[in-house]
Motif scaffolding. Structure first.
Motif, short mmCIF file in Angstrom:
data_model
loop_
_atom_site.label_atom_id
_atom_site.label_comp_id
_atom_site.label_asym_id
_atom_site.label_seq_id
_atom_site.Cartn_x
_atom_site.Cartn_y
_atom_site.Cartn_z
N ARG A 6 -3.94 -5.86 -3.00
CA ARG A 6 -2.86 -4.95 -3.39
C ARG A 6 -3.18 -4.26 -4.72
O ARG A 6 -2.94 -3.05 -4.86
CB ARG A 6 -1.55 -5.74 -3.52
CG ARG A 6 -0.94 -6.13 -2.18
CD ARG A 6 0.43 -6.75 -2.35
NE ARG A 6 1.13 -6.84 -1.07
CZ ARG A 6 2.44 -6.78 -0.94
NH1 ARG A 6 3.21 -6.64 -2.00
NH2 ARG A 6 3.00 -6.88 0.25
N GLN A 7 -3.74 -5.00 -5.68
CA GLN A 7 -4.07 -4.39 -6.95
C GLN A 7 -5.23 -3.40 -6.80
O GLN A 7 -5.24 -2.34 -7.42
CB GLN A 7 -4.41 -5.46 -8.00
CG GLN A 7 -4.51 -4.90 -9.40
CD GLN A 7 -4.72 -5.96 -10.45
OE1 GLN A 7 -5.73 -6.68 -10.42
NE2 GLN A 7 -3.77 -6.10 -11.37
N LEU A 58 -3.83 -0.21 -5.39
CA LEU A 58 -3.04 0.48 -6.41
C LEU A 58 -3.96 1.23 -7.38
O LEU A 58 -3.72 2.41 -7.69
CB LEU A 58 -2.19 -0.53 -7.18
CG LEU A 58 -1.38 0.01 -8.36
CD1 LEU A 58 -0.33 1.00 -7.88
CD2 LEU A 58 -0.74 -1.13 -9.14
N ALA A 115 2.37 1.72 -3.36
CA ALA A 115 1.35 2.12 -4.33
C ALA A 115 1.11 3.62 -4.29
O ALA A 115 0.95 4.28 -5.33
CB ALA A 115 0.05 1.36 -4.07
N HIS A 125 0.82 -1.21 0.00
CA HIS A 125 0.00 0.00 0.00
C HIS A 125 0.86 1.26 0.00
O HIS A 125 0.57 2.23 -0.73
CB HIS A 125 -0.94 -0.01 1.21
CG HIS A 125 -2.08 -0.98 1.06
ND1 HIS A 125 -3.23 -0.89 1.79
CD2 HIS A 125 -2.24 -2.07 0.26
CE1 HIS A 125 -4.06 -1.87 1.46
NE2 HIS A 125 -3.47 -2.60 0.54
N GLN A 151 -5.39 4.28 -5.83
CA GLN A 151 -4.42 5.37 -5.77
C GLN A 151 -4.23 6.02 -7.14
O GLN A 151 -4.09 7.24 -7.25
CB GLN A 151 -3.08 4.84 -5.25
CG GLN A 151 -3.09 4.52 -3.77
CD GLN A 151 -3.44 5.73 -2.91
OE1 GLN A 151 -2.82 6.79 -3.03
NE2 GLN A 151 -4.45 5.59 -2.07
#
Length: 867
Positions: A140-141, A144, A87, A84, A147
């Protein structure tokens, strides 16, 4: 896309001295994003989608405010899954360089190379178990993408890139890697693709509250990367299918025949073409009883830095290969012949491999006059110790006085060819017992010689099969799942443009001097500025008229010394041509989000010479500093004409030159906007438009490609708010509408220099204030790297180097049309912050003169002009 490259002697000398020159200094743009002259994030609309979803209108991407251009990069494999914290920093850094879209690529499988350890993709990697989407990777994706959205960065989601269905998923072996080609006809594979697409896209991102079907951050979706049934078929991949897949493909082929003809009698009648008796032998020496040696005229042995010989021996022609080149060149043997368009020819011979490990030999009848073009036969042979007879019948694709029978790709060993025959005429096989009603008609393999109508039918079947897959997947996503983003199929050169034009937009890829990606790699090392358009010509000439056009992969891979030229050229011509998206490949190929040196050929995260010019790239392409051409030259390529060329030449690619039989030069893509009309509605070009000369200027006058000095090309961009020089200065001074540039001696005799007015207020010549970013790069490489020559045209790293990226300080003088008293300059650090003041002097007219060089240990300078 690989071109012939030349490594100057000076560069070879430099390559031996890497790490020993104090003029090289460490410098990598920082991974934070302070608001300074380097930061171009003001060009992005945050959050992404704030002006409505990207959609297609009048052949371009638009949102509620009008045209949208994607100034973009890629994340490959594990780079899609940063922490995170990483990202957040990654999104800020990309926004800093004006990047407004990221292609999420190769995350459907683990990713690793001989240089990079394998890292997990979005699926769990548990051997022997049914693979599922990993919730940790998905989180996680998701974060990302959230963000990215916050910063005004869209995403391009790639669905199928590398996932290979195998026993873990309940599938048998017997397909090409990643199920390529098979995934477009096998119902079980297609069903698995749809299930994955549903699970991936219908998922609600907890950080945005929207599914990827509905979230406007998803700018576009690509169905299948570099994958098409046509591509796999023409390269022989479908010839080697495992039993269940071959059986299914044959079943569909026979169903297609039954639907077209109704019964076997009508099918057989259609395939009974009139036999044309064989004509006189055109290769009198084909028995090789007499002495035959390559003479460079009739028989040609092309060594290309290999060691080989060819001569008749004991009644056959023997080719002995002692050494192939380290950069994957092979000896090639040609026998020249003459052919006439639409005339049938039969070529036959016997071949065996007398010595050496079993390998492949390429065989073709082709024309090398302008590039390389198949004239009807292009296949791969697998000779054994025993003699094997091969015979091919084809109709010549065009008139060619210098056609060649080609035997290529000889590995080390000895090969023998005998009874080589070439005659006009054909000998169709007996088709009287073939039955589609019983499902007995075999797949037409690439090496098979069949009657022309049977081949045409099979090619129509392949065309129809691909069409059904592409449109079926698009409709599934948009009509059944409710995806709101535009969809593309795959890339041009892999699938016919007429099929790609069925989609919402059309995509393409290109690479300048692509490396040989293996342990004993090498890379050709040439400045594209010396190649009169290089990759730009093919990219421009293949565009499909009336459709949004993206180039989702482009790179001058590391360690090419001249890498800095690539992305500015792509952005400048992308703007001139009116393309809708240009993507660097790739920002990063690892989960390590903040490397301080180059970890792989294609990664940009620590490639200072490329990344440093991205503010100028954003200004040219995203801000629109480079104007779009008002002149569009369109070549007409109706489907039936294209299809006949495909049948005869076995080549799916097209362009303005091939579509007009040479009437239009590919170099027109450096001057005007060009495209190919696949609808067949554009009036046919009847008059030749003269190709440009050695100095090629765009019709806007803003871009000039100058090759007036051989081997010392120069490329410039001259707009009111962006100026770029890239090339070999040779002591010349360049005047870019009042901004003068003189580049001194550099390690390569080459440099790239960009100047960008950060706030689009010009360069101080009209009394307006200006804040200017000056970027100057030359040689750049990993600390500790050592490169050695491999022949005259390639390099290899004896030591890749893992020290921080080091760079050459470029000596140059910039003269601005601004008063000296109102101009100041600073050398910048890696954050883009001021670290030292650079003197400003005056010329005879009182204009500001700034001298930069290695002393300042930077690639970035800030110039301020007071109003």
């Amino acid at each position: 896309m690989i071109r012939n490259c030349f490594l100057p002697a000076a560069a070879l000398m430099i390559g031996c001295a890497f790490g020993a020159d104090d003029a090289m200094f460490p410098f990598v743009p920082s991974y934070d994003a302070p608001m300074n002259v380097v930061n171009m994030s003001h060009l992005l609309d945050a959050p992404a989608g704030s002006h409505g979803r990207i959609r297609v209108k009048d052949g371009h991407f638009v949102n509620d405010q009008g045209r949208v251009r994607l100034h973009a990069t890629n994340l490959t494999g594990p780079a899609n899954f940063p922490s995170h914290e990483e990202a957040e920093r990654l999104a800020a850094r990309l926004a800093r360089f004006g990047i407004n879209c990221v292609r999420l690529h190769y995350f459907d499988s683990s990713y690793g190379t001989f240089m990079l350890p394998a890292e997990q993709g979005i699926f769990t990697d548990k051997t022997g178990e049914l693979r599922r989407l990993d919730p940790k990777q998905r989180d996680r994706q998701d974060y990302l993408i959230a963000q990215f959205k916050k910063r005004g960065i869209y995403v391009d989601i790639n669905l199928h890139v590398a996932r290979t269905l195998d026993a873990s998923d309940g599938f048998e072996p017997g397909t090409p890697w990643a199920n390529k080609g098979v995934d477009q006809f096998d119902p079980r594979v297609i069903a698995a693709e749809k299930a994955y697409a549903r699970e991936l896209l219908s998922h609600v991102n907890p950080y945005t509250g929207l599914s990827y079907l509905k979230d406007p951050v998803v700018a576009i979706v690509e169905l299948n990367n570099e994958d098409a049934l046509w591509n796999q078929y023409l390269r022989g991949g479908i010839d080697q299918l495992g039993k269940p897949y071959a059986k299914e493909f044959q079943r569909q082929w026979n169903d297609w025949l039954r639907k077209k003809y109704g019964n076997d009698e009508r099918m057989r009648a259609a395939w009974r073409v009139k036999t044309q008796p064989l004509g006189d032998e055109m290769i009198q020496e084909g028995s090789f009883e007499e002495n035959v040696v390559p003479d460079g005229s009739r028989w040609i042995l092309d060594l290309e830095r290999t060691k080989a010989s060819a001569a008749s021996q004991n009644g056959s022609l023997r080719i002995t290969v002692e050494k192939k080149s380290s950069d994957r060149f092979f000896p090639k043997l040609y026998r020249r012949v003459s052919v006439k368009k639409n005339v049938p020819y039969t070529v036959s011979f016997r071949i065996r491999q007398a010595e050496g490990e079993p390998g492949e030999v390429g065989f073709a009848v082709a024309d090398r006059g302008k590039g390389w073009e198949s004239l009807g036969i292009h296949t791969v042979l697998k000779p054994t110790k025993n003699w094997t007879k091969r015979k091919f019948t084809f109709y010549a694709a065009k008139d060619c006085q210098q056609a060649e029978i080609q035997f290529t790709r000889f590995e080390v060993g000895a090969y023998e060819i005998d009874d080589l025959s070439f005659r006009t005429g054909n000998e169709p096989e007996n088709l009287s017992t073939l039955s589609a009603e019983k499902g007995e008609v075999a797949i037409v393999k690439t090496k098979d010689s069949v009657v022309p109508e049977m081949k045409r039918d099979f090619y129509r079947f392949v065309m129809d099969t691909e069409h059904a897959y592409w449109t079926g997947m698009r409709d599934y996503l948009q009509k059944e799942l409710g995806l709101e983003a535009p969809v593309s199929a795959t890339q041009l050169d892999y699938s016919p443009p007429h099929l790609q034009a069925e989609m919402d937009f059309v995509d393409n890829h290109a690479y300048w001097c692509h490396p040989s990606v293996r342990k004993d790699w090498s890379i050709r090392n040439k400045a594209m500025v010396n190649a009169r358009g290089g990759c730009i010509l093919g990219l421009a000439g293949q565009r499909v008229a009336g459709k949004p056009y993206t180039v989702s992969e482009y790179n001058h891979p590391y360690p090419i010394y001249y890498g800095a030229e690539g992305q500015p050229m792509l952005r400048a011509y992308g703007a001139l041509q009116g393309w809708d998206g240009v993507f660097e490949y790739s920002y990063n190929n690892r989960q390590n989000a903040e490397p301080d040196h180059n970890e792989y050929f294609f990664s940009m995260a620590a490639r200072t010479d490329v990344l440093a010019h991205f503010p100028a790239c954003a200004a040219m392409y995203l801000r629109g500093d480079v104007k779009e051409s008002a002149t569009r030259i369109v070549a007409n390529l109706p489907l039936e004409e294209y299809f006949e060329r495909l049948v005869k030449a076995n080549k799916v690619s097209q362009g303005i030159t091939t579509a007009t039989d040479g009437k239009l030069s590919a170099e027109l893509g450096l001057v005007h906007s060009v495209a190919v009309d696949v609808t067949g509605q554009t009036p046919r070009t009847t008059d030749n438009i003269p190709p440009p000369g050695k100095i090629i200027a765009s019709d806007t006058g803003e871009i000039v490609w100058n090759n007036d000095i051989d081997g010392a090309g120069v490329w410039t961009v001259d707009t009111p708010n962006t100026k770029i020089f890239s090339g070999f200065p040779k002591g010349r001074v360049f005047n870019l509408s009042g901004v003068k540039l003189a580049v001194g001696e550099t390690k390569l005799g080459w440099a790239t220099v960009s100047l960008t007015s950060h706030d689009a207020t010009g360069f101080g010549g009209d009394g307006k204030p200006a804040r200017i970013l000056l970027t100057a790069t030359g040689l750049s490489h990993n600390g500790g790297a050592k490169f050695v020559a491999k022949g005259k045209e390639a390099i290899f790293a004896s030591e890749w180097g893992n020290g921080k990226t080091v760079n050459e300080g470029i000596p140059a003088t910039v003269t601005l049309p601004a008063p000296t008293a109102k101009t100041s300059c600073w050398a910048l650090d890696e954050r883009g912050e001021r670290k030292a003041k650079v003197p400003v002097t005056a010329d005879a007219d009182g204009h500001a003169v700034i001298a930069i060089g290695p002393t300042w240990q930077t690639v970035w300078y800030e110039i301020n002009v007071e109003g």
